[in-house]
Structure formats: structure tokens, C-alpha cells
Design a protein around this motif. Structure first.
Motif, PDB file in Angstrom:
ATOM      1  N   ARG A 266       0.837  -1.214   0.000  1.00  0.00           N
ATOM      2  CA  ARG A 266       0.000   0.000   0.000  1.00  0.00           C
ATOM      3  C   ARG A 266       0.865   1.255   0.000  1.00  0.00           C
ATOM      4  O   ARG A 266       0.349   2.367  -0.032  1.00  0.00           O
ATOM      5  CB  ARG A 266      -0.918   0.004   1.231  1.00  0.00           C
ATOM      6  CG  ARG A 266      -1.930  -1.135   1.239  1.00  0.00           C
ATOM      7  CD  ARG A 266      -2.485  -1.306   2.635  1.00  0.00           C
ATOM      8  NE  ARG A 266      -1.386  -1.395   3.601  1.00  0.00           N
ATOM      9  CZ  ARG A 266      -1.494  -1.179   4.912  1.00  0.00           C
ATOM     10  NH1 ARG A 266      -2.663  -0.860   5.418  1.00  0.00           N
ATOM     11  NH2 ARG A 266      -0.452  -1.275   5.712  1.00  0.00           N
ATOM     12  N   ARG A 267       2.159   1.070   0.087  1.00  0.00           N
ATOM     13  CA  ARG A 267       3.075   2.222   0.076  1.00  0.00           C
ATOM     14  C   ARG A 267       4.176   2.015  -0.960  1.00  0.00           C
ATOM     15  O   ARG A 267       5.355   1.953  -0.639  1.00  0.00           O
ATOM     16  CB  ARG A 267       3.664   2.439   1.472  1.00  0.00           C
ATOM     17  CG  ARG A 267       2.657   3.072   2.406  1.00  0.00           C
ATOM     18  CD  ARG A 267       3.330   3.619   3.643  1.00  0.00           C
ATOM     19  NE  ARG A 267       3.853   2.556   4.478  1.00  0.00           N
ATOM     20  CZ  ARG A 267       4.812   2.740   5.389  1.00  0.00           C
ATOM     21  NH1 ARG A 267       5.364   3.919   5.557  1.00  0.00           N
ATOM     22  NH2 ARG A 267       5.220   1.739   6.122  1.00  0.00           N
ATOM     23  N   VAL A 268       3.743   1.885  -2.192  1.00  0.00           N
ATOM     24  CA  VAL A 268       4.705   1.734  -3.286  1.00  0.00           C
ATOM     25  C   VAL A 268       4.639   2.984  -4.160  1.00  0.00           C
ATOM     26  O   VAL A 268       3.577   3.337  -4.679  1.00  0.00           O
ATOM     27  CB  VAL A 268       4.412   0.479  -4.135  1.00  0.00           C
ATOM     28  CG1 VAL A 268       5.360   0.410  -5.332  1.00  0.00           C
ATOM     29  CG2 VAL A 268       4.530  -0.782  -3.279  1.00  0.00           C
ATOM     30  N   ALA A 269       5.778   3.643  -4.292  1.00  0.00           N
ATOM     31  CA  ALA A 269       5.879   4.797  -5.193  1.00  0.00           C
ATOM     32  C   ALA A 269       6.421   4.304  -6.528  1.00  0.00           C
ATOM     33  O   ALA A 269       7.350   3.493  -6.560  1.00  0.00           O
ATOM     34  CB  ALA A 269       6.824   5.842  -4.600  1.00  0.00           C
ATOM     35  N   VAL A 270       5.849   4.788  -7.618  1.00  0.00           N
ATOM     36  CA  VAL A 270       6.376   4.432  -8.933  1.00  0.00           C
ATOM     37  C   VAL A 270       7.143   5.633  -9.469  1.00  0.00           C
ATOM     38  O   VAL A 270       6.643   6.758  -9.451  1.00  0.00           O
ATOM     39  CB  VAL A 270       5.261   3.937  -9.881  1.00  0.00           C
ATOM     40  CG1 VAL A 270       4.179   4.988 -10.119  1.00  0.00           C
ATOM     41  CG2 VAL A 270       5.840   3.464 -11.208  1.00  0.00           C
ATOM     42  N   MET A 271       8.383   5.392  -9.880  1.00  0.00           N
ATOM     43  CA  MET A 271       9.240   6.482 -10.349  1.00  0.00           C
ATOM     44  C   MET A 271       9.746   6.146 -11.749  1.00  0.00           C
ATOM     45  O   MET A 271       9.987   4.979 -12.075  1.00  0.00           O
ATOM     46  CB  MET A 271      10.419   6.617  -9.387  1.00  0.00           C
ATOM     47  CG  MET A 271      11.504   7.576  -9.802  1.00  0.00           C
ATOM     48  SD  MET A 271      12.751   6.718 -10.832  1.00  0.00           S
ATOM     49  CE  MET A 271      13.675   8.118 -11.442  1.00  0.00           C
ATOM     50  N   GLY A 272       9.891   7.165 -12.594  1.00  0.00           N
ATOM     51  CA  GLY A 272      10.480   6.917 -13.911  1.00  0.00           C
ATOM     52  C   GLY A 272      11.130   8.172 -14.443  1.00  0.00           C
ATOM     53  O   GLY A 272      10.717   9.293 -14.138  1.00  0.00           O
ATOM     54  N   HIS A 273      12.162   7.955 -15.258  1.00  0.00           N
ATOM     55  CA  HIS A 273      12.898   9.063 -15.882  1.00  0.00           C
ATOM     56  C   HIS A 273      12.604   9.083 -17.374  1.00  0.00           C
ATOM     57  O   HIS A 273      12.645   8.045 -18.040  1.00  0.00           O
ATOM     58  CB  HIS A 273      14.401   8.858 -15.645  1.00  0.00           C
ATOM     59  CG  HIS A 273      15.275   9.750 -16.464  1.00  0.00           C
ATOM     60  ND1 HIS A 273      15.206  11.125 -16.392  1.00  0.00           N
ATOM     61  CD2 HIS A 273      16.243   9.470 -17.387  1.00  0.00           C
ATOM     62  CE1 HIS A 273      16.098  11.650 -17.224  1.00  0.00           C
ATOM     63  NE2 HIS A 273      16.730  10.674 -17.845  1.00  0.00           N
ATOM     64  N   SER A 274      12.283  10.281 -17.868  1.00  0.00           N
ATOM     65  CA  SER A 274      12.194  10.505 -19.307  1.00  0.00           C
ATOM     66  C   SER A 274      11.096   9.636 -19.943  1.00  0.00           C
ATOM     67  O   SER A 274       9.958   9.699 -19.506  1.00  0.00           O
ATOM     68  CB  SER A 274      13.572  10.267 -19.917  1.00  0.00           C
ATOM     69  OG  SER A 274      13.691  11.034 -21.067  1.00  0.00           O
ATOM     70  N   ARG A 275      11.418   8.774 -20.921  1.00  0.00           N
ATOM     71  CA  ARG A 275      10.351   7.950 -21.501  1.00  0.00           C
ATOM     72  C   ARG A 275       9.727   7.076 -20.408  1.00  0.00           C
ATOM     73  O   ARG A 275       8.549   6.732 -20.471  1.00  0.00           O
ATOM     74  CB  ARG A 275      10.888   7.112 -22.668  1.00  0.00           C
ATOM     75  CG  ARG A 275      11.869   6.045 -22.317  1.00  0.00           C
ATOM     76  CD  ARG A 275      12.681   5.592 -23.529  1.00  0.00           C
ATOM     77  NE  ARG A 275      13.557   6.652 -23.993  1.00  0.00           N
ATOM     78  CZ  ARG A 275      14.321   6.598 -25.082  1.00  0.00           C
ATOM     79  NH1 ARG A 275      14.320   5.517 -25.823  1.00  0.00           N
ATOM     80  NH2 ARG A 275      15.080   7.606 -25.430  1.00  0.00           N
ATOM     81  N   LEU A 276      10.531   6.736 -19.430  1.00  0.00           N
ATOM     82  CA  LEU A 276       9.992   5.914 -18.346  1.00  0.00           C
ATOM     83  C   LEU A 276       9.287   6.771 -17.299  1.00  0.00           C
ATOM     84  O   LEU A 276       8.528   6.252 -16.479  1.00  0.00           O
ATOM     85  CB  LEU A 276      11.120   5.069 -17.742  1.00  0.00           C
ATOM     86  CG  LEU A 276      11.750   4.103 -18.765  1.00  0.00           C
ATOM     87  CD1 LEU A 276      12.970   3.401 -18.183  1.00  0.00           C
ATOM     88  CD2 LEU A 276      10.716   3.080 -19.251  1.00  0.00           C
ATOM     89  N   GLY A 277       9.498   8.095 -17.357  1.00  0.00           N
ATOM     90  CA  GLY A 277       8.708   9.025 -16.540  1.00  0.00           C
ATOM     91  C   GLY A 277       7.306   9.177 -17.124  1.00  0.00           C
ATOM     92  O   GLY A 277       6.319   9.280 -16.384  1.00  0.00           O
ATOM     93  N   LYS A 278       7.217   9.178 -18.459  1.00  0.00           N
ATOM     94  CA  LYS A 278       5.900   9.178 -19.110  1.00  0.00           C
ATOM     95  C   LYS A 278       5.158   7.906 -18.657  1.00  0.00           C
ATOM     96  O   LYS A 278       3.975   7.917 -18.329  1.00  0.00           O
ATOM     97  CB  LYS A 278       6.051   9.152 -20.638  1.00  0.00           C
ATOM     98  CG  LYS A 278       7.010  10.191 -21.242  1.00  0.00           C
ATOM     99  CD  LYS A 278       7.108  10.060 -22.769  1.00  0.00           C
ATOM    100  CE  LYS A 278       8.402  10.581 -23.402  1.00  0.00           C
ATOM    101  NZ  LYS A 278       8.766  11.940 -23.263  1.00  0.00           N
ATOM    102  N   THR A 279       5.924   6.809 -18.670  1.00  0.00           N
ATOM    103  CA  THR A 279       5.357   5.500 -18.319  1.00  0.00           C
ATOM    104  C   THR A 279       4.874   5.469 -16.869  1.00  0.00           C
ATOM    105  O   THR A 279       3.787   4.947 -16.573  1.00  0.00           O
ATOM    106  CB  THR A 279       6.450   4.422 -18.530  1.00  0.00           C
ATOM    107  OG1 THR A 279       6.929   4.513 -19.875  1.00  0.00           O
ATOM    108  CG2 THR A 279       5.927   3.038 -18.253  1.00  0.00           C
ATOM    109  N   ALA A 280       5.685   6.033 -15.957  1.00  0.00           N
ATOM    110  CA  ALA A 280       5.302   6.028 -14.534  1.00  0.00           C
ATOM    111  C   ALA A 280       4.007   6.814 -14.343  1.00  0.00           C
ATOM    112  O   ALA A 280       3.114   6.396 -13.590  1.00  0.00           O
ATOM    113  CB  ALA A 280       6.423   6.621 -13.684  1.00  0.00           C
ATOM    114  N   LEU A 281       3.886   7.943 -15.048  1.00  0.00           N
ATOM    115  CA  LEU A 281       2.667   8.739 -14.904  1.00  0.00           C
ATOM    116  C   LEU A 281       1.448   7.978 -15.421  1.00  0.00           C
ATOM    117  O   LEU A 281       0.381   7.997 -14.808  1.00  0.00           O
ATOM    118  CB  LEU A 281       2.795  10.051 -15.686  1.00  0.00           C
ATOM    119  CG  LEU A 281       3.458  11.217 -14.976  1.00  0.00           C
ATOM    120  CD1 LEU A 281       3.657  12.370 -15.949  1.00  0.00           C
ATOM    121  CD2 LEU A 281       2.624  11.687 -13.768  1.00  0.00           C
TER     122      LEU A 281
END
Ligand code: GCU
Length: 421
Positions: free
Chosen positions: A241-256
Motif C-alpha cells: 500500500r506504500r509503493v511509489a512508482v518512479m520513472g525518468h524521461s520515456r519511463l517518466g511518461k510511463t510512470a505517470l
């Protein structure tokens, strides 16, 4: 990169940003303003999600018809401060099979389930750390000299090439687990008509590629993040219940996109995500929809091409994607020298998502002006920072994200309704 994607051919002049008006984050397609949380949750949220599915990222399927879990390796790491676990998830469906390898570091100091940060990498698990026990990924990789990729494969010299982007020791010492996997395990990052990766697991009889409103590669990566979260739900050492998803650049688009779709992600962090991520498309600053679709035709759904040079006709813009994360914490991070990703457009999208948070009783970003470089603003659930420097992930970014996570990453309120998807 084809020349039409070249950062040098883009507009970086603020005075040349066209006049634009954004879709109101709290007005539905019929033009009615939404002013209570119930109407947002049951009406506007699903409507906006559908618009992003149909026009931007494509619809993605649910879990594979069969998933099996294989533990590849377990051992102590970081002088005993972390347990390292390597796991292979096997996915089966429509006569096809694929697998993805997870690398987890879990702090040993806690006897309780710990919160986690999850993120995909560009070059595999072996590239995020110098830990020699991490298996070398043998899947296809994009050509990259600095990452020591030879003939599209990682080499022993690829170990740790992206370690500076993953502050693993800091993450562990702050009490968080790190969970990562290679994006290309879910879909290799090139345009092959979706013959490889996870897409074929879901083809209907006779289907050979996704329909124009079905998932592309970003959709497949986001699907992967969700499947990793499915797995974490079975791991007693992780507080899922406390998992943050992080991504950079193309993987930041993906995280969002993953965080917008899946309310099980308790926090979303997008770094330098730019066009198709946190940046407003209507500004046409830096990378534009036409440029991204030209250079990376496989990332989005085919319908997204209708908005090449026609941003105002797209029914959504990216502030609404950020708004879909509400009321969970969302952190948009930019860098001063990353014009291609349009830091100001990322900041403005975070600002314009504010009304959705206000509707839920949470303060919006609360920055009337674009902040100074080197400052971080995470007092509220919509957070923003502008790092001084280039398109990258640094330890400074992680320090801010972990501070924000300490502040906001509380267990999801068990009384909050979650939309099954
Ligand atoms: C390219 C692309 C961007 C993307 C970036 C990255 O620059 O145009 O949209 O964010 O690659 O993923 O590093």
C-alpha cells in the motif's frame, strides 16, 4: 534519432509559444463542471482515463492469462543492510510467452513490511548497480556506447553504467525497498510492429498488431509496472500500500500513465518526462507530438498521430494526466538544462492539475511562479522541483523524492473507494 526529432530543431523561445487554452481539469466532455468527489470519481475520472486510452497511450489489457514466479537468486547485499532478491515473472497468453526479471533490494533493518520505490530501467538490472551478483540481462537493448551495448546486447562492461541514477544505498538507508526491472523485458524499445514483447500475449485470433486505440510500447511498460505491483502484493516484506512508482524521461511518461491508471500506486514520481509525460503538449515547446510520433512511432497508440501539428484538437492535455493521480501524492521533477522536455510546461501542468487536488481537500502546488533552479517544493501532495543541470537523474533528485515520500507516502486510506480496473 531522425532529424525531425532533433532537439536543435525545436522551439526554445518562450515568446513563440502559441496562445492556447487548456481543457479544464474539472469539466466533463459535455461541458458540465464537476464539483464533488463522487462525480469526479464515478464520472469525470473514468471519462478522462478513457480519453487518454483512446487518444494517447491506447487501452491495455489486464494481467496475462497465466503468470508464474521463479526465484532466481537471493542473498545479502550492501554489507548486510539489504536483502537482494532476483525474481523472474513468466507471462503466458495466446500461445505466446515472455518474461521479466525483477531486482529487489529490501532493507534488513526493519522487521515490518517496508514501503518501496519501483522503477523501470533503460539498460537492465545489472546497469543500476555494480553488485556483481546481479544477473546480466541478455535481451535486446538500444545501441549505446556509454552503456557498453554491443550488437544490441549488454556486456560485462555494462554493469553499473546507470548506477549514478539509482541511489540504492540512500534508498535502503532511508528504509525503502527498491524494485526495478528492464523496460525492454516488457517490450523492446524499437518499432517492430509489436511482434515481440508482451503485446502478442493478448492478440485475438488473427490479430497481428494492436488496433489504433490499443496500447503501444509505453502502454506495455506501464502494464509491466502494474504486474510488478501484482507480485509485490504477494511479498510480505513489502508494504504494497506504500509503493511509489518512479520513472525518468520515456519511463517518466510511463510512470505517470501507470500511476494514473492504477490507484494501487500510492505515489507517482515523474522525472524529466517531457512530451507525452508531464509537459503540456499545447505549448509546443521543445519536443512536440509530431516529433515524438515521428522518432518513436511505437510509443503511443496510432490515434495519437491525429494530433501531430494539431495539439489543440486533442481532447486532453497532460495536466489532466497528473490530475488522474489525485488525491495521491504526485511529484513532477524537471531540470534547468532540459529544454527538450519543457520544464516550464511540466511546472504548468502540475499547476493546472491543482483544482483536482483542491476538490479532494488538498492544497494545490502553491507556486504562483516557476521556481528557482535548485529548489524543491513538496509541502503539498502535488510536488515540483527544478534541479540545476541536464536531462538526468541524480542523488539530489532522490533526496527530494525520499523527503517527499517520508512526508506523504502514508498507507492508502482504507476507507477511500478504489476504482477496480
Ligand atoms: C528522447 C525523446 C524523449 C524522451 C527521451 C528519453 O529525447 O525525444 O521524449 O523522454 O528520449 O527517454 O531519454
Amino acid at each position: 534519432m531522425p532529424s525531425n526529432a532533433s532537439p536543435s530543431h525545436a522551439n526554445y523561445d518562450e515568446t513563440l509559444v502559441p496562445e492556447y487554452s487548456l481543457p479544464d481539469a474539472l469539466v466533463d466532455e459535455a461541458g458540465s463542471a464537476v464539483d464533488d468527489v463522487g462525480a469526479w470519481r464515478h464520472g469525470l475520472r473514468p471519462e478522462i482515463l478513457r480519453l487518454f486510452e483512446q487518444n494517447v497511450y491506447g487501452c491495455m489489457p489486464g494481467p496475462a492469462s497465466q503468470t508464474t514466479v521463479q526465484v532466481l537468486e537471493e542473498g545479502l547485499a550492501l554489507d548486510g543492510r539489504a536483502l537482494r532478491r532476483q525474481i523472474r515473472l513468466h507471462f503466458h497468453g495466446s500461445g505466446a510467452h515472455s518474461h521479466a526479471d525483477l531486482l529487489m533490494y529490501v532493507p534488513t533493518a526493519s522487521s515490518h513490511a517496508v514501503p518501496a520505490v519501483m522503477g523501470l530501467s533503460f539498460f537492465g538490472n545489472h546497469a543500476v548497480t555494480h553488485d556483481p551478483a546481479v544477473q546480466l540481462n541478455s535481451a535486446w537493448m538500444r545501441p549505446d556506447k556509454q552503456a557498453q551495448i554491443v550488437d544490441h546486447r549488454a556486456t560485462e562492461a555494462s554493469r553499473g553504467v546507470n548506477a549514478s541514477r539509482w541511489s540504492i544505498e540512500r534508498i535502503i538507508d532511508r528504509g525503502y525497498a527498491l524494485v526495478t526491472a528492464y523496460c525492454g523485458d516488457f517490450d523492446p524499445d524499437y518499432d517492430d510492429g509489436y511482434a515481440n514483447g508482451v503485446h502478442p500475449l493478448f492478440y485475438r485470433p488473427g490479430q497481428t498488431q494492436p488496433a489504433p486505440d490499443e496500447w503501444g510500447t509505453i502502454g506495455a511498460w506501464a502494464w509491466g509496472l502494474r504486474r510488478i505491483l501484482d507480485h509485490l502484493e504477494t511479498d510480505a516484506q513489502i508494504d504494497h500500500r506504500r509503493v511509489a512508482v518512479m520513472g525518468h524521461s520515456r519511463l517518466g511518461k510511463t510512470a505517470l500513465w501507470a500511476g494514473a491508471l492504477d490507484e494501487r500506486f500510492a505515489m507517482v514520481i515523474s522525472n524529466d518526462s517531457g512530451c507525452g509525460g508531464a509537459a503540456l503538449s499545447r505549448r509546443r515547446f521543445g519536443e512536440t507530438i509530431a516529433r515524438i510520433n515521428g522518432a518513436f512511432p511505437h510509443w503511443f497508440c496510432d490515434n495519437f498521430r491525429a494530433y501531430n501539428e494539431a495539439e489543440p484538437s486533442c481532447p486532453v492535455d497532460q495536466h489532466q494526466l497528473i490530475g488522474l493521480v489525485a488525491p495521491r501524492p504526485v511529484y513532477v521533477a524537471s531540470a534547468t538544462d532540459d529544454g527538450w522536455a519543457d520544464p516550464r510546461g511540466e511546472y504548468l501542468a502540475a499547476v493546472h492539475a491543482g483544482p483536482v487536488y483542491a476538490l479532494h481537500g488538498h492544497s494545490p502546488l502553491g507556486l504562483a511562479e516557476m521556481p528557482q533552479g535548485g529548489t524543491a517544493h513538496y509541502e503539498n501532495r502535488i510536488a515540483y522541483h527544478l534541479r540545476i543541470g541536464k536531462h538526468d537523474v541524480t542523488d539530489w533528485d532522490w533526496q527530494q523524492w525520499l523527503d517527499a515520500a517520508d512526508r506523504h507516502l502514508h498507507p492508502v486510506d482504507s476507507t477511500a473507494e478504489q476504482q477496480p480496473r
